[in-house]
Design an enzyme around this catalytic site. Structure first.
Site, PDB file in Angstrom:
ATOM      1  N   CYS A 178      29.253  46.474  22.311  1.00 39.65           N
ATOM      2  CA  CYS A 178      30.218  47.578  22.316  1.00 39.65           C
ATOM      3  C   CYS A 178      29.679  48.865  22.936  1.00 39.65           C
ATOM      4  O   CYS A 178      30.382  49.526  23.707  1.00 39.65           O
ATOM      5  CB  CYS A 178      30.741  47.847  20.908  1.00 39.65           C
ATOM      6  SG  CYS A 178      29.541  48.560  19.751  1.00 39.65           S
ATOM      7  N   ARG A 182      25.481  39.324  36.876  1.00 37.42           N
ATOM      8  CA  ARG A 182      26.373  38.449  36.103  1.00 37.42           C
ATOM      9  C   ARG A 182      25.924  38.485  34.646  1.00 37.42           C
ATOM     10  O   ARG A 182      25.400  37.533  34.100  1.00 37.42           O
ATOM     11  CB  ARG A 182      26.344  37.032  36.661  1.00 37.42           C
ATOM     12  CG  ARG A 182      26.901  36.910  38.067  1.00 37.42           C
ATOM     13  CD  ARG A 182      26.895  35.474  38.568  1.00 37.42           C
ATOM     14  NE  ARG A 182      27.839  34.638  37.809  1.00 37.42           N
ATOM     15  CZ  ARG A 182      27.482  33.629  37.013  1.00 37.42           C
ATOM     16  NH1 ARG A 182      26.199  33.329  36.853  1.00 37.42           N
ATOM     17  NH2 ARG A 182      28.394  32.919  36.374  1.00 37.42           N
ATOM     18  N   HIS A 194      30.285  50.558  15.301  1.00 35.02           N
ATOM     19  CA  HIS A 194      31.081  50.112  16.452  1.00 35.02           C
ATOM     20  C   HIS A 194      31.600  51.320  17.222  1.00 35.02           C
ATOM     21  O   HIS A 194      32.121  52.273  16.639  1.00 35.02           O
ATOM     22  CB  HIS A 194      32.266  49.251  16.003  1.00 35.02           C
ATOM     23  CG  HIS A 194      33.133  48.828  17.140  1.00 35.02           C
ATOM     24  ND1 HIS A 194      32.680  48.034  18.163  1.00 35.02           N
ATOM     25  CD2 HIS A 194      34.432  49.120  17.442  1.00 35.02           C
ATOM     26  CE1 HIS A 194      33.648  47.846  19.041  1.00 35.02           C
ATOM     27  NE2 HIS A 194      34.720  48.497  18.624  1.00 35.02           N
ATOM     28  N   GLU A 211      28.213  40.080  25.191  1.00 37.04           N
ATOM     29  CA  GLU A 211      27.014  39.312  24.831  1.00 37.04           C
ATOM     30  C   GLU A 211      25.951  40.235  24.268  1.00 37.04           C
ATOM     31  O   GLU A 211      25.933  41.430  24.553  1.00 37.04           O
ATOM     32  CB  GLU A 211      26.490  38.516  26.024  1.00 37.04           C
ATOM     33  CG  GLU A 211      26.331  39.329  27.310  1.00 37.04           C
ATOM     34  CD  GLU A 211      24.892  39.648  27.681  1.00 37.04           C
ATOM     35  OE1 GLU A 211      24.068  39.823  26.759  1.00 37.04           O
ATOM     36  OE2 GLU A 211      24.620  39.746  28.895  1.00 37.04           O
ATOM     37  N   ASP A 241      39.369  50.124  23.670  1.00 30.26           N
ATOM     38  CA  ASP A 241      38.158  49.484  23.161  1.00 30.26           C
ATOM     39  C   ASP A 241      37.929  48.181  23.924  1.00 30.26           C
ATOM     40  O   ASP A 241      38.577  47.179  23.655  1.00 30.26           O
ATOM     41  CB  ASP A 241      38.303  49.213  21.661  1.00 30.26           C
ATOM     42  CG  ASP A 241      37.059  48.609  21.050  1.00 30.26           C
ATOM     43  OD1 ASP A 241      36.068  48.413  21.774  1.00 30.26           O
ATOM     44  OD2 ASP A 241      37.082  48.327  19.829  1.00 30.26           O
TER      45      ASP A 241
END
Length: 289
Positions: free
Chosen positions: A89, A84, A127, A59, A144
């Site tokens: 990445c 929670r 990334h 998220e 990953d």
């Protein structure tokens, strides 16, 4: 010229890999529901990787709310392990690298150019991914846990060109492409709907935490970054995959069938994030709809 004296050699033994002074490995493994043997083996790497993917959602709530997430390990544990919540990445793979090192693996941090949706454009390296060394193995593995796409890896795969790999319900391969750099250019491809699709391209050039601080800030705060103005959430389960982009929810089941629907209001968005993705938003969070 000033002279320096070499420090005396310490007789205190170095801590074992599982005795990381900062990482709460027990709490992390409880969070992802993994209780296997804590050894640095290829099987451990694959199973912990899969448990992380299924245990902690993807998220980008924090960038959408206007700030770049912290990549400090203590903050990552507070957010991804003890709350929670999830992350994107840089958060996932920074945490996962610390976990792998605590288990005794060697880890090299890399950066990739995402090709999904690029339509031929050359994007910057935004990334984060990991190259993992397994003790007593000559081959390395690509890991990953932070790629927010159904084309991402479920399990770590060997860094071997051309071999088709079935990683727990998904199919991937790595190919090499010619380019002008000194390092080989590797491309991760996913097999979807009967064809191979590029996910991202990378080299084995190591990146440092300071590199990710810069990239993280750019991705989270640049007005042109999609992560700055569009909410994304992903969750992989044993039964399928959930993806949220803005107000559109896509449910992909294990048999390949898909269901797409548009969420109608902020209250429904909050309910779906909580019940379906396992993401509990702060009470003060107000996402534009």
């Amino acid at each position: 010229m000033a002279h320096t004296t070499a420090p005396a050699t310490s007789s205190v033994p170095a801590p074992s890999p599982s005795e990381s002074p900062r990482l709460d490995l027990d709490a992390y493994l409880a969070r992802i529901g993994w209780s296997g043997r804590r050894e640095a083996s290829a099987e451990t790497l694959r199973s912990v990787h899969r448990a992380h993917i299924q245990g902690i959602p993807f998220e980008n709530v924090q960038p959408v709310l206007g700030s770049a997430p912290s990549l400090a390990l203590d903050d990552l544990q507070a957010k991804l392990v003890r709350s929670r919540r999830g992350g994107y990445c840089f958060e996932h793979n920074t945490l996962f690298a610390a976990v792998l090192e605590a288990l005794g693996f060697g880890v090299t941090r890399l950066a990739a150019r995402v090709r999904v949706g690029a339509q031929g454009a050359v994007r910057p390296r935004t990334h984060m991914l990991l190259l993992v060394d397994v003790p007593d193995e000559s081959r390395q593995y690509l890991a990953d846990v932070g790629f927010g796409s159904i084309g991402g890896l479920l399990e770590a795969i060997p860094l071997t060109a051309g071999s088709e790999v079935h990683d727990g319900g998904r199919t991937h391969r790595l190919v090499r492409e010619p380019h002008q750099g000194l390092e080989d250019l590797w491309v991760l491809q996913a097999f979807q709907e009967g064809a191979w699709f590029d996910q991202y391209a990378f080299t084995r050039e190591p990146f440092e935490p300071s590199d990710y601080e810069v990239i993280n800030w750019h991705v989270a705060t640049n007005p042109r970054s999609p992560f700055q103005h569009t909410l994304y959430a992903q969750r992989t389960t044993p039964d399928g995959h959930l993806a949220l982009a803005g107000h559109v929810l896509v449910i992909t089941r294990a048999d390949g069938t898909c269901e797409k629907r548009e969420l109608t209001d902020p209250a429904e968005l909050r309910r779906v994030l909580d019940s379906d993705f396992g993401i509990e938003l702060p009470e003060t969070a107000r996402l534009e709809f």
